[in-house]
Design a protein around this motif. Structure first.
Motif, PDB file in Angstrom:
ATOM      1  N   PRO A 262      31.775  42.456  36.958  1.00 29.93           N
ATOM      2  CA  PRO A 262      33.090  41.852  37.240  1.00 29.93           C
ATOM      3  C   PRO A 262      34.198  42.907  37.176  1.00 29.93           C
ATOM      4  O   PRO A 262      34.263  43.694  36.235  1.00 29.93           O
ATOM      5  CB  PRO A 262      33.245  40.804  36.130  1.00 29.93           C
TER       6      PRO A 262
ATOM      7  N   ASP B  37      39.540  36.508  36.138  1.00 30.29           N
ATOM      8  CA  ASP B  37      39.122  35.227  36.699  1.00 30.29           C
ATOM      9  C   ASP B  37      40.226  34.184  36.537  1.00 30.29           C
ATOM     10  O   ASP B  37      40.152  33.276  35.716  1.00 30.29           O
ATOM     11  CB  ASP B  37      37.839  34.753  36.016  1.00 30.29           C
TER      12      ASP B  37
ATOM     13  N   GLN C 209      33.965  36.367  42.868  1.00 30.73           N
ATOM     14  CA  GLN C 209      35.004  36.679  41.895  1.00 30.73           C
ATOM     15  C   GLN C 209      36.336  36.090  42.327  1.00 30.73           C
ATOM     16  O   GLN C 209      36.617  35.962  43.525  1.00 30.73           O
ATOM     17  CB  GLN C 209      35.160  38.196  41.732  1.00 30.73           C
TER      18      GLN C 209
END
Length: 497
Positions: free
Chosen positions: A381, A385, A38
């Protein structure tokens, strides 16, 4: 003084060393797996981007920010000199310190209990959802956890034999601890309360030397307090927008939520809510043994039970208490406190399950729960990002291009995520709200918008955006748009005069 109540220094059998090495290797693998999967999120970008700066600039930034003491950033600064700069390299520090915490917890537990209990505590820390998660984040929490265990070991050693060398070891580790995280003061307070409760079991020389250690720690931390004192703002730290707070104040459920996180109870994501059934299941597996550690019986185990409870509870209480006084509160602020809790759980496990079959069954069930929680760590997640969000600008940026950032907090500086992933491509940053003074050589203008919600929850955001858009349309025309959940990019070209 009754010797049987003092911590032991037993010889560690070779078989135990082999098992501990395997547990530590497992912990290392869990922390290294997907370490850079990540992107860094906002707080990590602060750690990574600023730690590479020269020492004078770094200290100026940290003093102005004042949210965290400087030691973790100094570690990253010199670490980058050794292994190179990057998000993966920064997270590797946390992974290493998180891994080293596993054998340290074994050593702490072994001072009080048998090898099976110590190995159980180490195993629980190795596979802990919370410990693994923050071992993969470039923040000071794993350094705090590591130093907590170093300080605990040196403190117990000092209590048993309060000579100069052991006093110095505890003093240095305590200073390093408080220079890593403010809430580690709760850990140091836990050590003090432990000594008060069991002071009759230790030499009388402890009291004056411990008082001297406290004074030395306070004197050592005073320069930082003086440096940041003028920067600290008195008053509410969490503004209210549209009737709600960016970081809600902790309520009655804050402490049970902390226990649930220590219990590996986040099956969907470490940030997702937990169903009551999940919470009860994990409480039965972990909290009940933790409570059982205090059952009357073997008096020797009361000491480590109290120590573990204090090491876990006081940092949590400090974080929650600070949040109640209108400071920012988040579960990550007490993430370093898990070793004390697992020490408590392992002690209770040993008390509850004298039958080897039952003990193995509990350990298998706990492992299964941890595996489900760890699966969520790797698959859900939890970070914006930025790496992918800024990629179009990294690939399309040309000499002569300019960049303007939203929101206004990034007015005249490069977004820190850009410095983490694309710092080899220097940007020319201009103020978005002063288009009339923009240099004429800025033929193309990239406009970035960090979509982190808590940066953009402002009553005037819509009107501000509309005014900026009108100014842009008058002087520029859009040629490209790149939308991403983390950051939106728009490319404009200057209209002919």
């Amino acid at each position: 003084m009754s010797a049987p109540h003092l911590p032991l220094r037993p010889r560690i059998e070779q078989r135990d060393l082999i098992v501990l090495a395997l547990i530590t290797a497992l912990g290392a693998g869990l922390r290294l797996y997907g370490l850079d999967a990540q992107s860094t999120w906002h707080d990590e970008t602060f750690s990574v981007a600023h730690s590479v700066r020269d020492i004078h600039t770094l200290f100026a930034i940290l003093i102005d920010d004042y949210v965290h003491p400087p030691l973790h950033y100094l570690v990253l600064h010199y670490w980058f000199d050794i292994v190179g700069y990057g998000a993966w390299q920064a997270r590797l520090v946390s992974a290493i310190l998180g891994t080293l915490s596993v054998p340290l917890l074994y050593l702490l537990a072994r001072r009080f209990a048998d090898s099976a209990t110590a190995l159980c505590a180490a195993f629980l820390l190795a596979v802990s959802q919370m410990a693994v998660y923050f071992s993969q984040e470039a923040r000071p929490y794993m350094q705090t956890q590591f130093l907590t265990l170093v300080a605990a070991l040196t403190f117990i050693s000092f209590l048993n034999k309060p000579n100069f060398a052991r006093a110095a070891a505890f003093t240095v580790s305590g200073i390093a601890l408080i220079y890593t995280h403010y809430y580690s003061a709760g850990t140091l307070l836990a050590f003090g309360l432990y000594w008060i409760l069991f002071r009759r079991l230790y030499p009388p020389q402890v009291l004056p030397r411990l008082a001297a250690i406290v004074l030395i720690m306070a004197a050592a931390f005073a320069p930082w307090v003086i440096a940041v004192g003028s920067k600290v703002k008195i008053g509410p730290k969490q503004p209210v927008y549209h009737g709600f707070r960016i970081n809600p104040l902790p309520g009655p459920s804050a402490f049970p939520n902390a226990v649930n996180r220590f219990n590996n109870g986040k099956f969907r994501s470490i940030e997702a809510p937990t169903s009551p059934i999940q919470g009860l299941l994990c409480a039965a597996l972990f909290t009940l043994p933790a409570i059982a550690a205090f059952w009357p019986g073997r008096r020797r185990l009361i000491q480590p039970a109290v120590l573990g409870a204090l090491m876990a509870a006081l940092p949590v209480a400090m974080a929650i208490g600070a949040g109640m006084f209108d400071m920012v509160f988040n579960f990550r602020h007490y993430s370093f406190a898990v070793p004390g809790y697992y020490l408590l759980v392992a002690l209770g496990w040993r008390r509850l399950f004298t039958n080897n079959g039952f003990a193995a069954g509990w350990l298998a069930a706990a492992t299964l729960v941890c595996a489900v929680a760890l699966h969520a760590n790797y698959t859900a997640p939890t970070k914006p990002d930025y790496r992918a969000g800024f990629a179009p600008m990294a690939h399309g940026y040309q000499p002569g291009d300019c960049v303007a950032n939203r929101p206004k907090r990034f007015r005249l500086r490069t977004h820190l995520a850009w410095e983490v992933y694309y710092r080899d491509y220097p940007l020319r940053v201009v103020p978005l709200d002063q288009l009339s003074t923009m240099p004429p050589e800025c033929g193309r203008l990239w406009v970035t918008w960090d979509k982190t919600w808590w940066m953009n929850v402002r009553p005037d955001i819509e009107s501000e955006d509309e005014n900026l858009q009108q100014q842009l349309r008058q002087r520029f025309k859009t040629v490209a748009r790149f939308q991403h959940p983390a950051v939106d990019l728009e490319l404009y070209v200057r209209r002919p005069d």
